[in-house]
Design a protein around this motif. Sequence first.
Motif, short mmCIF file in Angstrom:
data_model
loop_
_atom_site.label_atom_id
_atom_site.label_comp_id
_atom_site.label_asym_id
_atom_site.label_seq_id
_atom_site.Cartn_x
_atom_site.Cartn_y
_atom_site.Cartn_z
N VAL A 45 0.88 -1.17 0.00
CA VAL A 45 0.00 0.00 0.00
C VAL A 45 0.93 1.23 0.00
N PRO A 46 0.93 2.01 -1.11
CA PRO A 46 1.84 3.16 -1.15
C PRO A 46 1.36 4.28 -0.23
N LYS A 47 2.29 5.13 0.21
CA LYS A 47 1.89 6.29 1.00
C LYS A 47 1.11 7.24 0.11
N PRO A 48 0.13 7.98 0.69
CA PRO A 48 -0.65 8.90 -0.15
C PRO A 48 0.27 9.86 -0.89
N GLY A 49 -0.05 10.10 -2.14
CA GLY A 49 0.73 11.06 -2.94
C GLY A 49 2.00 10.48 -3.52
N THR A 50 2.25 9.16 -3.31
CA THR A 50 3.46 8.57 -3.91
C THR A 50 3.04 7.49 -4.90
N ALA A 51 3.93 7.17 -5.81
CA ALA A 51 3.64 6.10 -6.77
C ALA A 51 4.91 5.29 -7.04
N PRO A 52 5.36 4.52 -6.03
CA PRO A 52 6.58 3.74 -6.24
C PRO A 52 6.35 2.67 -7.31
N ASP A 53 7.40 2.27 -8.02
CA ASP A 53 7.19 1.17 -8.97
C ASP A 53 7.97 -0.07 -8.54
N ARG A 54 7.67 -1.17 -9.24
CA ARG A 54 8.21 -2.48 -8.88
C ARG A 54 9.74 -2.49 -8.80
N ASP A 55 10.38 -1.94 -9.85
CA ASP A 55 11.84 -2.02 -9.90
C ASP A 55 12.50 -1.22 -8.77
N GLU A 56 11.87 -0.07 -8.50
CA GLU A 56 12.41 0.77 -7.43
C GLU A 56 12.36 0.02 -6.08
N ILE A 57 11.24 -0.66 -5.86
CA ILE A 57 11.09 -1.41 -4.60
C ILE A 57 12.09 -2.57 -4.54
N LEU A 58 12.21 -3.28 -5.66
CA LEU A 58 13.12 -4.44 -5.65
C LEU A 58 14.58 -3.99 -5.49
N ASP A 59 14.92 -2.86 -6.12
CA ASP A 59 16.28 -2.29 -5.95
C ASP A 59 16.55 -1.99 -4.49
N PHE A 60 15.54 -1.37 -3.88
CA PHE A 60 15.65 -0.99 -2.47
C PHE A 60 15.87 -2.23 -1.60
N LEU A 61 15.09 -3.28 -1.88
CA LEU A 61 15.19 -4.50 -1.07
C LEU A 61 16.50 -5.24 -1.30
N SER A 62 17.03 -5.14 -2.52
CA SER A 62 18.22 -5.94 -2.82
C SER A 62 19.42 -5.51 -1.98
N ALA A 63 19.37 -4.29 -1.45
CA ALA A 63 20.46 -3.87 -0.56
C ALA A 63 20.24 -4.38 0.86
N ARG A 64 19.06 -4.92 1.12
CA ARG A 64 18.71 -5.28 2.50
C ARG A 64 18.51 -6.77 2.76
N VAL A 65 18.23 -7.53 1.72
CA VAL A 65 18.01 -8.97 1.93
C VAL A 65 18.84 -9.77 0.92
N ALA A 66 19.02 -11.05 1.21
CA ALA A 66 19.78 -11.91 0.28
C ALA A 66 19.05 -11.98 -1.05
N LYS A 67 19.82 -12.19 -2.12
CA LYS A 67 19.25 -12.15 -3.47
C LYS A 67 18.10 -13.16 -3.62
N TRP A 68 18.30 -14.35 -3.05
CA TRP A 68 17.26 -15.38 -3.26
C TRP A 68 16.00 -15.12 -2.44
N TRP A 69 16.05 -14.10 -1.57
CA TRP A 69 14.85 -13.71 -0.81
C TRP A 69 14.01 -12.70 -1.60
N LEU A 70 14.59 -12.08 -2.63
CA LEU A 70 13.87 -10.98 -3.32
C LEU A 70 12.54 -11.47 -3.88
N PRO A 71 11.45 -10.73 -3.61
CA PRO A 71 10.15 -11.16 -4.12
C PRO A 71 10.18 -11.31 -5.64
N ASP A 72 9.44 -12.28 -6.13
CA ASP A 72 9.40 -12.49 -7.58
C ASP A 72 8.50 -11.49 -8.25
#
Length: 542
Positions: free
Chosen positions: A483-510
């Motif tokens: 659920v994005p914060k009001p007034g924002t429109a994050p996209d899939r790649d941006e979220i996955l990029d963000f997560l890839s710095a924080r979790v192991a690669k094989w944990w990244l959501p498909d």
Amino acid sequence: MLGLMQDSPLLISSLIEHAARYHPHVEIVSRTCEGPVVRTNWRDLAKRVAKLANALRRMGIKPGDRVASLAWNTHRHVELYFAVSGIGAVLNTVNPRLFPEQIDYIVNHAENRVLFFDITFAGLVAGLRGRLSTVERFVALTDADHLPADVAAEAYEDLLSPEPGQIDWPVFDERSASSLCYTSGTTGNPKGVLYTHRSTILHSFMVCTADGFRLSSADSVLLVVPLFHVNAWGIPYAAAMCGAKLVLPGPKLDGKSLFELAVAEKCTFSLGVPTVWLGFFQHIDDTPGLDTSGLRLERVVIGGSAAPRAIIERFRRDLGVFVIHAWGMSETSPVATVGNLLPKHRGLPEKEQIDVQVRQGRVVYGVELRIVDEDRNALPQDGSVAGDLHVRGPWVTSGYFKGVGGDLLDAGGWFPTGDVAKIDSDGYVVLTDRSKDVIKSGGEWISSIDLENAAVAHPAVQEAAVIGLPHPKWQERPFLIIVPKPGTAPDRDEILDFLSARVAKWWLPDDVAFVSELPHTATGKLQKTKLREQFRDHVLST
Ligand code: AMP
């Protein structure tokens, strides 16, 4: 009035003694990390087990001390199984596929005094070394010629060579701890399941029964399930009990290597998670004209995740192999249900027999099962009602190591599995859901809560939920719903990029989906069952 039978304790040392004495020439074949295949037998393995036990004592390892392994399936790892437990110490088999931080946590939490590791993990050990505060000795499972350059360690073979190849095994209480395996199948830090000699021997008897895995001296076992996964489903112990041949694939778990080993060693029996068998069939498909007539496999146990129907069918139709679908957990040693057919199924058409095989197996003697509703009222075992699956019995845990997680059992001694199931009147179990917040991908756990926490750290994420969706290769993969914060429109790649710095690669959501709200219970908890229902037909994009 007490009976008059002898009360000798059930100890793991009796297994290796029995195998050495009555199955001395039965082989143990191992692909090593150095490369070559090594052949030994129960008699010679038992001598090396005695040498290792003597070496451990010389190192000052006392009953109850913990000793860690970070290793593949090889003869040396099997030696650790018998030697460490045999002297009353506890073998903590650590899963090298975990993140380094989890490995640190486990080795420190268990307070291991020695770490035995395969040379393939030398780099990993070099990185961890400074953080393992209780480890006094590092031993590389190799000889002096193959000692890794990147970490200071003793050679296992040097440790063994001066020691005598006999030992008088100590006799102690059969309830003593024998091995320790951490599970990350629940939220929070991994938790230690501490097996006993008694639980291990009772579990081995079950593995050898005809309605269990039917393991016997007639079998040559291709042990694919790792020795670091819940005692390799109890097979090393059971193989020693019945004198089966053990074939250990070392670090090579690809389809081609397994196929070739199975043919070369005339393996009749094997066990592994579904992903392994997908690789096995992939090799057959990728190799036109491959001669499968040399395969002697009769039975293959699939567990850890649901055995896909297509694999059960392929094994049966293409290779004449019967798939035994089993269910269990680290907390249940692990085997609790085993999918054999009953006499009434034998005359059924193939499709109906496979309908039975896709169930998660049938309860074995020694394990009791029940299903309960939200208020812990027992539900009927009629095959139609689903409830939380509870289990109890002499090879089921009563609590985690050092009391982590508090009291696990209810007043009746039942352990809640976190699985949701139906049970029919024959004792067959069908898993319908999972109430614990974890995803099992290729046999390893991913914490949905850790992923959700990582996602909500993104500045445009208001709320996040992660559920597991079916995947053809990995059985389950994480799917992130935001659920994005009001007034924002994050996209899939941006979220996955963000997560890839924080979790192991094989944990990244498909995949990532964006919604305006998530379903909650009255108490504000995410309603994952509803989400799973809502996204049931979603096809993962990777
Ligand atoms: P572990 O403790 O890592 O062995 O994981 C145990 C969990 O794996 C169980 O509680 C189930 O959620 C899952 N599991 C094990 N066997 C099966 C199976 N045959 N079908 C579906 N899920 C399974």
